[in-house]
Design an enzyme around this catalytic site. Structure first.
Site, PDB file in Angstrom:
ATOM      1  N   LEU A  15      28.930  43.755 -57.758  1.00  0.00           N
ATOM      2  CA  LEU A  15      30.134  43.233 -57.826  1.00  0.00           C
ATOM      3  C   LEU A  15      31.065  42.880 -59.361  1.00  0.00           C
ATOM      4  O   LEU A  15      32.087  43.453 -59.583  1.00  0.00           O
ATOM      5  CB  LEU A  15      31.332  43.334 -56.729  1.00  0.00           C
ATOM      6  CG  LEU A  15      30.195  43.350 -55.093  1.00  0.00           C
ATOM      7  CD1 LEU A  15      31.490  42.988 -54.083  1.00  0.00           C
ATOM      8  CD2 LEU A  15      31.579  45.258 -54.742  1.00  0.00           C
ATOM      9  N   GLY A  59      30.005  36.546 -63.328  1.00  0.00           N
ATOM     10  CA  GLY A  59      30.797  35.418 -64.388  1.00  0.00           C
ATOM     11  C   GLY A  59      29.772  33.836 -64.314  1.00  0.00           C
ATOM     12  O   GLY A  59      28.507  34.286 -64.525  1.00  0.00           O
ATOM     13  N   ASP A  80      41.692  26.230 -60.227  1.00  0.00           N
ATOM     14  CA  ASP A  80      40.921  27.661 -61.061  1.00  0.00           C
ATOM     15  C   ASP A  80      42.480  28.273 -60.705  1.00  0.00           C
ATOM     16  O   ASP A  80      41.690  29.670 -60.545  1.00  0.00           O
ATOM     17  CB  ASP A  80      40.053  27.722 -61.606  1.00  0.00           C
ATOM     18  CG  ASP A  80      38.577  28.743 -62.107  1.00  0.00           C
ATOM     19  OD1 ASP A  80      40.052  28.126 -63.560  1.00  0.00           O
ATOM     20  OD2 ASP A  80      37.943  29.265 -62.332  1.00  0.00           O
TER      21      ASP A  80
END
Length: 401
Positions: free
Chosen positions: A85, A88, A204
């Site tokens: 998918l 990071g 974040d």
């Protein structure tokens, strides 16, 4: 005869003694082997459960489902790239399908050093405690000798940024859906700040960490940087972590960590959702303005219409303008002026709720000075050092390279 009898007696005693010694040695050997086997089994279980033990505290023992690696491997066809998918800095995410047909998202983590390991434990700890309709649901974990996996519910529309910043896909997000995403994210943050047993700062908040289900309902994800905090005083963070462009100025400059850091990030996200432009990629040709400064200027001059995403069918420009105002209130330079998430939700839901006029956002004056002092060649490059809200306290000018 006496000598022979004495020899036989001595031999018998020696035989009995040797037999006893042999029996004792055999018992000791058997006991040692059995003990070592039991120890190894217990130690193995301790290693397997070690991650779970680290999540326990004096108030609550966390129960986390441990998936078998073979289950995750089968669910992803041996982690085939076709099921990937995204990825990071901390790992990659795969879509998996369990034997009973349930779809899951599996985050395979890159563990390098103690800091990253602590980040994994931290995410498990926090997401296990926090349960809310606008937070992604944590299902369990799996640890092997070489890999670590966190398992979450699968959300069909993936992350907000994959739709919002895509010129073709963004048309899926009409104004009602965008407003629903804004309000849902606000409700998730309010829960973290006030509703959860342990108050949490996410640290974040950004479009890539907002996941969308089939109905485009938002769920906050990625709690690796989140922190527990006490409302008595702000935390002083020794390591400034997060994403440039979403971090509040007091956190960047002084490491002051309060819930108002999340409020600031949320405000940036609101302006991105309205404009359809990513803050870090906002590079105006003639100025060094950030997305926030640009929105504030348009709000001041009553030209908010110019920053609204063209793909939005604008039925109520007044409502969109009001949401922009909320975003600007959240991104004010002084944390004391920013509203709490509870107040933000009231502002968004109650149209008669009075909204104060937002004050000047961070770096507004610096942007003006930079815009007037740089020559045309620097303008032509269309690069804004302040577009990611770099700390102007440390950097007095942009590096032309």
């Amino acid at each position: 005869f006496l000598v022979e009898s004495l020899v036989d007696t001595i031999f018998s005693y020696v035989s009995y003694a040797l037999g006893a010694i042999a029996s004792c040695a055999l018992v000791i050997i058997i006991g040692f082997c059995a003990g070592r086997t039991v120890y190894r089994r217990k130690n193995h279980k301790r290693r397997v459960k070690g991650k779970e033990t680290l999540l326990s505290d004096s108030n609550r023992s966390l129960q986390i489902l441990q998936f078998q690696f073979s289950t995750l491997e089968k669910a992803t066809d041996s982690f085939d790239q076709a099921h990937k998918l995204g990825h990071g800095g901390n790992g990659e995410v795969f879509k998996g399908t369990l034997a009973d047909g349930r779809e899951i998202a599996i985050k395979r983590l890159y563990i390098r050093g103690k800091a990253n390991t602590n980040e994994v434990y931290n995410e498990m700890d926090i997401i296990s405690r926090a349960q809310h309709k606008n937070l992604v649901r944590f299902l369990g974990c799996c640890f092997t000798n070489t890999d670590s996996f966190l398992v979450y519910e699968f959300l069909a529309n993936r992350s907000l940024d994959s739709i919002l910043f895509d010129p073709e896909k963004k048309t899926e997000l009409d104004w009602n859906r965008r407003l629903g995403i804004i309000i849902g994210t606000a409700e998730g943050l309010e829960y973290l700040h006030k509703g959860c047993q342990f108050r949490i700062i996410h640290r974040d908040i950004k479009a890539s960490n907002i996941l969308l289900d089939l109905k485009h309902k938002p769920k906050i994800a990625d709690f690796g940087l989140a922190r527990f905090y006490s409302c008595d005083k702000s935390l002083i963070s020794t390591a400034i972590v997060g994403t440039l462009g979403y971090m509040a100025p007091e956190y960047l400059a002084q490491g002051r960590l309060t819930e108002k850091v999340d409020v600031y990030s949320f405000g940036v996200l609101v302006l991105e959702i309205v404009s359809g432009v990513k803050n870090s990629e906002f590079h105006p040709t003639e100025t060094f303005e950030t997305l926030i400064v640009n929105a504030w200027k348009h709000f001041q001059s009553n030209t908010v219409l110019e920053i609204i995403d063209e793909s939005i069918m604008m039925e109520d420009v007044g409502e969109i303008t009001r949401v922009v105002q909320v975003g600007l209130l959240c991104t004010q330079e002084s944390p004391s002026l920013r509203p709490s998430m509870t107040t933000v939700i009231q502002m968004l839901k109650e149209k008669d709720f009075h909204l104060p006029v937002p004050s000047k956002p961070p770096f507004a004056d610096e942007c003006a000075r930079l815009s007037s002092s740089f020559d045309s060649s620097c303008h032509h490059r269309q690069t804004s050092c302040l577009s990611d809200l770099c700390t102007f306290h440390s950097f007095k000018k942009c590096d032309p390279e």
